[in-house]
Design a protein around this motif. Structure first.
Motif, short mmCIF file in Angstrom:
data_model
loop_
_atom_site.label_atom_id
_atom_site.label_comp_id
_atom_site.label_asym_id
_atom_site.label_seq_id
_atom_site.Cartn_x
_atom_site.Cartn_y
_atom_site.Cartn_z
N CYS A 281 0.88 -1.45 -0.10
CA CYS A 281 -0.04 -0.07 0.18
C CYS A 281 0.97 1.30 -0.11
O CYS A 281 1.76 1.61 0.77
CB CYS A 281 -1.01 -0.07 1.22
SG CYS A 281 -1.88 1.48 1.34
N CYS B 280 -6.41 6.99 1.23
CA CYS B 280 -6.33 5.73 0.24
C CYS B 280 -6.22 6.56 -1.27
O CYS B 280 -6.94 7.46 -1.63
CB CYS B 280 -7.44 5.25 0.16
SG CYS B 280 -7.70 3.75 -1.01
N CYS C 241 -5.50 2.63 -5.29
CA CYS C 241 -4.60 2.22 -6.66
C CYS C 241 -4.98 0.68 -6.50
O CYS C 241 -4.62 0.23 -7.76
CB CYS C 241 -3.12 2.54 -6.03
SG CYS C 241 -2.93 1.23 -4.59
N CYS D 61 -3.37 -3.40 -2.89
CA CYS D 61 -4.00 -4.30 -1.75
C CYS D 61 -4.90 -5.32 -2.24
O CYS D 61 -4.58 -6.62 -2.10
CB CYS D 61 -4.79 -3.38 -0.90
SG CYS D 61 -6.06 -2.50 -1.34
S1 SF4 Z 1 -6.34 0.86 -2.83
FE1 SF4 Z 1 -5.48 -0.32 -1.19
S2 SF4 Z 1 -3.33 -0.07 -1.33
FE2 SF4 Z 1 -3.84 1.40 -2.67
S3 SF4 Z 1 -3.98 3.23 -1.36
FE3 SF4 Z 1 -5.96 2.29 -1.04
S4 SF4 Z 1 -5.64 0.79 0.71
FE4 SF4 Z 1 -3.52 1.27 0.04
#
Ligand code: SF4
Ligand code: SF4
Length: 711
Positions: free
Chosen positions: A286, A379, A382, A385
């Motif tokens: 992340c 967040c 992206c 995760c």
């Molecule tokens: S989508 Fe998932 S990996 Fe990306 S910033 Fe958000 S929590 Fe973090």
């Protein structure tokens, strides 16, 4: 006697386990229905269970320098094998004399060899898991009482297994090749005599049985609940191409604007929380977590589970007390008590009920309480995760639904986003530049508008960044050169184009998003659009995956896909490379969410770089975000910045240029290069700019050529 004791113990354990499973299952089904079918395509879903649960495919997958260990893989497979031995012990306890030993040697011996060796491997993995938590990654996977109990229980199971068999072998003075570890234990025990060996065997056996049954009942309350949750979660995973699967919010239903309470999540989102293996990959990948933000996707999933279980237990207690009060009221009335002289037990039950209600009422709210606002805003959506999660947990969707609640219900929108929303509402773009300047980017070019070229093959969706941001305008103009050179039949919507609503939807303002989606779908339909090409992966994602919810079904391609196609068709040919060495930065919305990793790389190969094309470590599906997605483009960032973190990785490759395929990535990396004082050493170029610089200048615009051909 031993048999009776065993059966009683087993029955009590199974009954308690069944009760717990019932309570936990009910908690999940308090959730809302799923918008998408989750139980269709049975053969495909069963195949998924084989591949991803039993085969552990995603656990085995390589990422960049996996700091997450694969010990889970061995523990899991070891566990499957050991389960056979555990079932063997239970069956033998219920029906003495029935055990695996009845199998022919040809089957029994290899099976026991596997069990014995796997036991040892799991024991070693337990030791490694302890070291990892305590020494290697204490921040990522902190030591907890639960972890201690579970690791201790599994370790004790392995030890009691070896001791049971070791004592048995020592008692008869034997050792077997199919029990190498147990035989070694027997050797260590030495010549202890048959009666001491028997006592040791019985004690180890009962210790093993008690640990198994205790473990079974502790399991749902521990992180090892994933042993129950992972399989159904994999079965019900999102199998569609729409990976960021945001349901259309029913704005008429004011009781549910996003997710503020656990039961407002869908049942599948709640099931996710039982599946987490605590492997920590999601947090490891992340960008927010890795730059010190208050967001760990793993913790977020756990917090939802804790919230769900706390409320479920509290509500069960309330129901139980309410039922008691009804019974006691009837009893006390029939025994001469009344309101003035109530039965003391009834008084107590009412007090307990008030206390139970207060306990639930005083629990922190889920969205913006148990899960803090800054966690949700950190967040970038992206998808890293979700990409790496071995059990297909969908973290970004949960975050986005909780953002909807913050914005629409709680009216807690960060100041920068309030400004962005206002800009979109007033000027149809997040920058807030007057919408009548939307075509200014094309000054000096002859760009066909839809009025001038009413039936084009492609609508060129320019996007707000492409129309209003000074840096990205250069990229849009480069794209025009590419299209004109290749003779593509296209038109732009001009002033009819409005923001797709991506920043609004990802930042929780579904109301604004839906208004924009309806407006744009109507515009695209009114011009009879069939194919849409855009340079912005955020526009691409919204047009391709979100607009079908509003009746907008268009073939949407990214400009890298079209340019790649034009090279393949021979309509584009690079003459000189404008760069020496180059690397490519994957956009999350083009790559991870829309699975386009090859087209930009094919283009880089077609343009060439004399010094070479280098890949960064965090690449393709494991690419590192630039920090701009999910509305973060328009928000302040405190502490270490995601874009600078990514820029440092680009600089470390030693290239003279980095290619991007997204206006947001372009802006973020350009800013990162300035921060690192490297803007004159490492160019940030959109793929279209790279191509435009590598092909000869076009003497006439495509429109002029078309008009000449018509006359
Ligand atoms: S989508 Fe998932 S990996 Fe990306 S910033 Fe958000 S929590 Fe973090
Ligand atoms: S959510 Fe998925 S990736 Fe994250 S810790 Fe749990 S199982 Fe691992």
């Amino acid at each position: 006697m031993t048999q009776v004791l065993f059966i009683l113990l087993l029955a009590a354990s199974v009954a308690f386990f069944a009760r717990t499973t019932w309570i936990f299952g009910r908690a999940v089904f308090a959730g809302t229905p799923e918008a998408r079918p989750r139980l269709d395509d049975l053969p495909g879903r069963l195949m998924d269970v084989g591949i991803y649960f039993f085969g552990q495919k995603k656990v085995a997958e390589e990422g960049y320098g996996h700091r997450t260990s694969k010990h889970h893989l061995f523990i899991f497979w070891g566990f499957l094998v050991i389960t056979i031995a555990t079932v063997d012990i239970i069956v033998a306890g219920v029906i003495p004399g029935v055990s695996l030993r009845l199998l022919p040697d040809l089957l029994y011996q290899p099976l026991y060899l596997a069990i014995d060796v796997m036991n040892l491997m799991v024991l070693l993995m337990i030791v490694w898991a302890v070291i990892r938590r305590v020494i290697v990654q204490p921040r990522l996977i902190p030591w907890t009482l639960d972890a201690g109990l579970i690791l201790g229980a599994i370790g004790s199971l392995m030890i009691s297994h070896f001791l049971t068999h070791g004592y048995a072998l020592a008692g008869v003075g034997e050792s077997h090749w199919w029990m190498p570890v147990s035989s070694a234990v027997a050797k260590l025990l030495g010549d202890i005599g048959p009666s001491a060996a028997h006592r040791g065997e019985v004690m180890a056996y009962w210790a093993h049985v008690l640990i198994v049954l205790t473990f079974l009942n502790y399991l749902p309350y521990s992180k090892h609940i994933h042993l129950l949750g992972a399989l159904p979660n994999i079965f019900a995973r999102n199998r569609s191409e729409r990976r960021l699967d945001m349901p259309k919010l029913n704005l008429e239903d004011e009781t549910q604007w996003g997710v503020g309470k656990f039961e407002q999540f869908s049942w599948k989102s709640l099931l996710d929380t039982y599946a987490c293996t605590e492997c920590a990959r999601c947090s490891n990948y992340c960008p927010a977590y890795n730059t010190g933000k208050n967001l760990s996707p793993m913790q977020l999933v756990h917090d939802i589970r804790y919230d769900m279980l706390d409320h479920t237990v509290a509500r069960d207690r309330i129901k139980e007390l309410e039922a008691q009060i009804v019974d006691m009221t009837a009893y006390s009335l029939s025994h001469g008590f009344d309101d003035a002289h109530p039965h003391p037990d009834l008084t107590q039950a009412k007090a307990d009920l008030d206390a139970a209600k207060a306990t639930e009422a005083n629990m922190p709210r889920l969205t913006g309480g148990r899960i803090a606002e800054d966690t949700l805003w950190a967040c970038t959506t992206c998808g890293a995760c979700q990409e790496v999660c071995p059990v297909f947990i969908e973290h970004p969707l949960k975050i986005l639904q909780m953002r909807q609640n913050l914005v629409l219900e709680q009216e807690k929108t960060p100041g920068e986003l309030q400004r962005t929303f206002r800009n979109i509402e007033r000027q149809s773009n997040p920058w807030g530049i007057a919408n009548d300047q939307r075509m200014d980017w094309a000054n000096g070019l002859e760009v066909p508008t839809i009025e001038e070229n009413p039936d084009p093959e492609y609508i060129l969706w320019v996007g707000c960044a492409g129309a209003f941001d000074a840096r990205i305008i250069k990229q849009t103009r480069a794209m025009i050169k590419v299209l004109d050179t290749a003779g593509v039949d296209y038109a732009v919507l001009g002033h009819q184009e409005a923001c797709t609503g991506d920043p609004a939807r990802r930042a929780g303002n579904e109301m604004l998003f839906q208004a924009l989606a309806e407006q744009n779908v109507e515009t695209l339909k009114s011009v009879n659009a069939k194919k849409v090409v855009t340079s912005c992966p955020h526009c691409l994602h919204t047009l391709r995956h979100d607009y079908p919810q509003f009746g907008g079904n268009f073939e949407v391609v990214h400009h890298t896909q079209l340019i790649d196609h034009l090279f393949t068709e021979g309509k584009l040919k690079s003459e000189k490379s404008p760069v020496d060495t180059i690397t490519y930065h994957d956009s999350c919305y083009l790559g991870r969410w829309n699975r386009e990793f090859d087209a930009p790389r094919n283009i880089l190969a077609a343009v060439g770089a004399p010094g070479g094309i280098k890949e960064m470590t965090r690449t393709k599906q494991h690419g590192m975000c630039c920090g701009a997605g999910g509305g973060r483009m328009f928000m302040e960032e405190h502490g270490e910045r995601v874009n600078v973190n990514r820029t440092d990785e680009v600089i470390a490759t030693g290239v003279s240029a980095v290619a991007v395929a997204c206006p947001f990535c372009n802006i973020m990396l350009t800013d990162g290069m300035k921060t690192r004082d490297m803007e004159n050493k490492v160019q940030v170029l959109d793929v279209a700019e790279l191509v435009a610089q590598s092909i000869p200048d076009v003497p006439l615009s495509r429109l002029v050529r078309k008009k000449s051909a018509e006359t």
